[in-house]
Design an enzyme around this catalytic site. Sequence first.
Site, mmCIF file in Angstrom:
data_model
loop_
_atom_site.group_PDB
_atom_site.id
_atom_site.type_symbol
_atom_site.label_atom_id
_atom_site.label_comp_id
_atom_site.label_asym_id
_atom_site.label_seq_id
_atom_site.Cartn_x
_atom_site.Cartn_y
_atom_site.Cartn_z
ATOM 1 N N ARG A 1 11.902 8.445 -6.792
ATOM 2 C CA ARG A 1 13.029 8.356 -7.726
ATOM 3 C C ARG A 1 12.795 9.192 -8.976
ATOM 4 N NH1 ARG A 1 13.238 2.565 -5.563
ATOM 5 N NH2 ARG A 1 11.175 2.614 -6.492
ATOM 6 N N GLU B 1 -2.050 -2.727 -5.983
ATOM 7 C CA GLU B 1 -2.373 -4.144 -5.795
ATOM 8 C C GLU B 1 -2.798 -4.421 -4.364
ATOM 9 O OE1 GLU B 1 0.507 -6.898 -7.960
ATOM 10 O OE2 GLU B 1 1.593 -4.987 -7.868
#
Length: 190
Positions: free
Chosen positions: A77, A114
């Site tokens: 994006r 993560e």
Amino acid sequence: MSKHAAIESEDVAAERSTRAAEMVDQLTRWRDDFPTPGVRFADLTPVFADAEGFRAVVDCLAGCAPDADLVAGIDARGFLLGAGVAATLGTGVLAVRKAGKLPPPVINREYSLEYGTAALEIPADGVDLRGRRILLLDDVLATGGTLAAAAGLFHQAGAEVVAAAVVLELTFLNGRDRQGDYPLTSIVRI
């Protein structure tokens, strides 16, 4: 606004930032448990698909570094944002790609997520980055690894990140703590 535009007043800048934040707040689509359970996903697609929303975001981000001579957008994006901001500033745009998407030679930087690791790349030749003043853009700042890795790529290439900016910052993940000494702007902080 172009990179040759006169310095604007603080009031004009504040008004532009407020309008962009309102549009992001109004148009962001939130989805719980996507892409995995426990994650709340901020979908900025409706913001970018709305002409007024996209223009407000682009104008706000362009104001973060009107003296940049190259805009870099992070996969994927960030490409949309980078193109719009570069056109507004009258600069070029460079796509910071996920690993394996550019032909060699490339400069590669791995970073932690993560749930594992990933890597970003920029061209190692064909675009001289030495001494360039970079405005680095991404859509969301979460844990900060992606933005920090991209900034590291430009440092390695001899460029200076003069500012970084994102549309949305998830402050509870402390991604700002992983960033360098460049100014970091978030249109909306949650």
